[in-house]
Write a protein that holds these residues in place. Structure first.
Motif, PDB file in Angstrom:
ATOM      1  N   ALA A 120       0.994  -1.123   0.096  1.00 26.07           N
ATOM      2  CA  ALA A 120       0.005   0.088   0.144  1.00 26.07           C
ATOM      3  C   ALA A 120       0.854   1.368  -0.004  1.00 26.07           C
ATOM      4  O   ALA A 120       1.873   1.185   0.616  1.00 26.07           O
ATOM      5  CB  ALA A 120      -1.057   0.071   1.063  1.00 26.07           C
ATOM      6  N   GLU A 121       0.443   2.391  -0.670  1.00 21.98           N
ATOM      7  CA  GLU A 121       1.199   3.380  -0.783  1.00 21.98           C
ATOM      8  C   GLU A 121       0.289   4.606  -0.442  1.00 21.98           C
ATOM      9  O   GLU A 121      -0.941   4.541  -1.209  1.00 21.98           O
ATOM     10  CB  GLU A 121       1.951   3.723  -2.025  1.00 21.98           C
ATOM     11  N   VAL A 122       0.606   5.842   0.182  1.00 24.34           N
ATOM     12  CA  VAL A 122      -0.043   7.049   0.287  1.00 24.34           C
ATOM     13  C   VAL A 122      -0.073   7.859  -1.084  1.00 24.34           C
ATOM     14  O   VAL A 122       0.985   8.053  -1.571  1.00 24.34           O
ATOM     15  CB  VAL A 122       0.519   7.829   1.238  1.00 24.34           C
ATOM     16  N   GLN A 123      -1.132   7.970  -1.683  1.00 25.14           N
ATOM     17  CA  GLN A 123      -1.131   9.282  -2.657  1.00 25.14           C
ATOM     18  C   GLN A 123      -1.237  10.515  -2.174  1.00 25.14           C
ATOM     19  O   GLN A 123      -2.315  11.005  -1.450  1.00 25.14           O
ATOM     20  CB  GLN A 123      -2.569   9.047  -3.613  1.00 25.14           C
ATOM     21  N   ALA A 124      -0.146  11.356  -2.375  1.00 29.30           N
ATOM     22  CA  ALA A 124       0.055  12.617  -2.090  1.00 29.30           C
ATOM     23  C   ALA A 124      -1.011  13.722  -2.141  1.00 29.30           C
ATOM     24  O   ALA A 124      -1.405  14.463  -1.305  1.00 29.30           O
ATOM     25  CB  ALA A 124       1.391  12.985  -2.360  1.00 29.30           C
ATOM     26  N   GLY A 125      -1.688  13.538  -3.413  1.00 22.91           N
ATOM     27  CA  GLY A 125      -2.761  14.515  -3.866  1.00 22.91           C
ATOM     28  C   GLY A 125      -3.948  14.357  -2.838  1.00 22.91           C
ATOM     29  O   GLY A 125      -4.892  15.210  -2.918  1.00 22.91           O
ATOM     30  N   LYS A 126      -4.228  13.183  -2.175  1.00 27.55           N
ATOM     31  CA  LYS A 126      -5.351  13.173  -1.594  1.00 27.55           C
ATOM     32  C   LYS A 126      -5.131  12.659  -0.079  1.00 27.55           C
ATOM     33  O   LYS A 126      -6.081  12.137   0.408  1.00 27.55           O
ATOM     34  CB  LYS A 126      -6.164  11.726  -2.108  1.00 27.55           C
ATOM     35  N   SER A 127      -4.255  13.076   0.425  1.00 25.12           N
ATOM     36  CA  SER A 127      -3.769  12.906   1.892  1.00 25.12           C
ATOM     37  C   SER A 127      -3.365  14.134   2.482  1.00 25.12           C
ATOM     38  O   SER A 127      -2.377  14.932   2.019  1.00 25.12           O
ATOM     39  CB  SER A 127      -2.560  11.972   1.944  1.00 25.12           C
ATOM     40  N   ALA A 128      -4.161  14.918   3.460  1.00 19.22           N
ATOM     41  CA  ALA A 128      -4.015  16.304   4.007  1.00 19.22           C
ATOM     42  C   ALA A 128      -4.696  16.271   5.307  1.00 19.22           C
ATOM     43  O   ALA A 128      -5.402  15.279   5.675  1.00 19.22           O
ATOM     44  CB  ALA A 128      -4.947  17.006   2.881  1.00 19.22           C
ATOM     45  N   GLU A 129      -4.247  17.375   5.871  1.00 20.13           N
ATOM     46  CA  GLU A 129      -4.537  17.619   7.257  1.00 20.13           C
ATOM     47  C   GLU A 129      -5.141  19.198   7.059  1.00 20.13           C
ATOM     48  O   GLU A 129      -4.638  19.883   6.620  1.00 20.13           O
ATOM     49  CB  GLU A 129      -3.656  17.587   8.240  1.00 20.13           C
ATOM     50  N   LEU A 130      -6.296  19.333   7.760  1.00 20.49           N
ATOM     51  CA  LEU A 130      -7.018  20.628   8.027  1.00 20.49           C
ATOM     52  C   LEU A 130      -7.384  20.891   9.569  1.00 20.49           C
ATOM     53  O   LEU A 130      -8.260  20.072   9.952  1.00 20.49           O
ATOM     54  CB  LEU A 130      -7.998  20.829   6.933  1.00 20.49           C
ATOM     55  N   MET A 131      -6.556  21.549  10.304  1.00 22.81           N
ATOM     56  CA  MET A 131      -6.940  22.037  11.562  1.00 22.81           C
ATOM     57  C   MET A 131      -7.429  23.383  11.852  1.00 22.81           C
ATOM     58  O   MET A 131      -6.816  24.207  11.603  1.00 22.81           O
ATOM     59  CB  MET A 131      -6.034  21.497  12.748  1.00 22.81           C
ATOM     60  N   PHE A 132      -8.776  23.430  12.498  1.00 24.91           N
ATOM     61  CA  PHE A 132      -9.299  25.145  12.763  1.00 24.91           C
ATOM     62  C   PHE A 132      -9.300  24.964  14.408  1.00 24.91           C
ATOM     63  O   PHE A 132      -9.863  24.123  14.937  1.00 24.91           O
ATOM     64  CB  PHE A 132     -10.709  25.062  12.087  1.00 24.91           C
ATOM     65  N   MET A 133      -8.510  26.080  14.757  1.00 22.35           N
ATOM     66  CA  MET A 133      -8.266  26.298  16.022  1.00 22.35           C
ATOM     67  C   MET A 133      -9.138  27.588  16.385  1.00 22.35           C
ATOM     68  O   MET A 133      -8.646  28.917  16.368  1.00 22.35           O
ATOM     69  CB  MET A 133      -6.947  26.447  16.451  1.00 22.35           C
TER      70      MET A 133
END
Length: 290
Positions: A120-133
């Motif tokens: 298995a490999e991570v697809q960079a274009g569909k792996s992300a983080e969004l954090m709202f503080m």
């Protein structure tokens, strides 16, 4: 008559000087220290003390309507407390023993999964983080506020997307991965984790830039996997919830910031999946914060 003409000339000169000093009756004071408003039936007055770069600046405007002995007054001191969007600002006022600020911040970055089992490999274009503080309280117990501590409340979305060669699977009490069925056209397979996060940071900020470091406590309240593919021209979506993510994890976060833009790095040293529930991997993210 001469006295009247003399008084008229003095009044005209005074009005001309006042007009030059106060064009269009508009004054702009950036970052005032104290704003005092006095209002009653006969009086309305505004007094501004201090401004950006000049703590001795004062401005006062008063309108008296009728005689009265009643006065109501309130003030706001922005040296001791402030609310703003973005990063805490360094204050050079050495006369203050402490400062307290509340900020709102947004983190957006790329996400990877070290330790994810092959192939298995991570697809960079569909792996992300969004954090709202929405709430980040910054407290400095020392003068000038170069050193501070902060505690934030954040809402964190992390998504790991696999390449189209594999998809996430939840089966037999484990989270694993497998292949798509023969004859279908894979679209995407994602693991999503939603967390309630509490960053506890030490901050240093001076001369327009600074850095922060500390732990982030995550209560992982929701997780799911979603896989999509096309089968004989028909869109198919498969979704499974509660995919054995640990309910509580601790990340290590480091940030570098300038006056307008920040960069962050965050790593989860613990495995994201519960023991004895399948694959083992960590989460690593890096990106920008505002």
């Amino acid at each position: 008559m001469k006295k009247f003409l003399f008084l008229l000339c003095v009044l005209s000169a005074s009005l001309s000087a006042w007009a030059e000093m106060n064009p269009c009756d508009t004054i702009v004071v950036r970052k005032p220290d104290v704003v005092t408003v006095v209002t009653n039936d006969s009086l309305q007055a505004i007094r501004v003390e201090g401004k950006e770069g000049n703590p001795k600046f004062t401005y006062q405007s008063k309108i008296e309507l009728t005689d009265s002995n009643y006065v109501s007054e309130s003030g706001i001191n922005s040296n001791d407390f402030s609310f703003r969007f973005g990063m805490p600002r360094h204050k050079d006022d050495a006369t203050k023993n402490w400062t307290f600020q509340i900020t709102m911040n947004l983190f957006a970055g790329f996400l990877s999964a070290p330790g994810l089992p092959r192939p298995a490999e991570v697809q960079a274009g569909k792996s992300a983080e969004l954090m709202f503080m929405p709430l980040n309280a910054n407290y400095s117990p020392w003068k000038a506020g170069k050193h501070s501590f902060s505690l934030g409340l954040g809402l964190d979305w992390r998504t790991i997307g696999l390449t189209r060669a594999n998809k996430f699977l939840k089966a037999n009490g484990e989270l694993t991965f497998g292949n798509y069925a023969d004859g279908v056209r894979p679209k995407e397979s994602k693991l999503t984790v939603f967390s309630l996060s509490f960053p506890l940071m030490y901050n240093y900020y001076s001369h327009g830039c600074g850095w922060s470091v500390g732990p982030v406590f995550n209560f992982n309240t929701y997780s799911s996997i979603v896989s999509k593919w096309k089968d004989d021209g028909r869109d198919v979506k498969e979704k499974m919830k509660n995919v054995y993510v640990r309910p509580f994890t601790v990340d290590i976060m480091a940030c570098i910031r300038t006056e307008w833009l920040g960069f962050y790095f965050k790593y989860s040293p613990a495995n994201m999946i519960k023991a004895d529930h399948g694959m083992k991997f960590h989460m690593l993210s890096f990106g920008f914060w505002f």
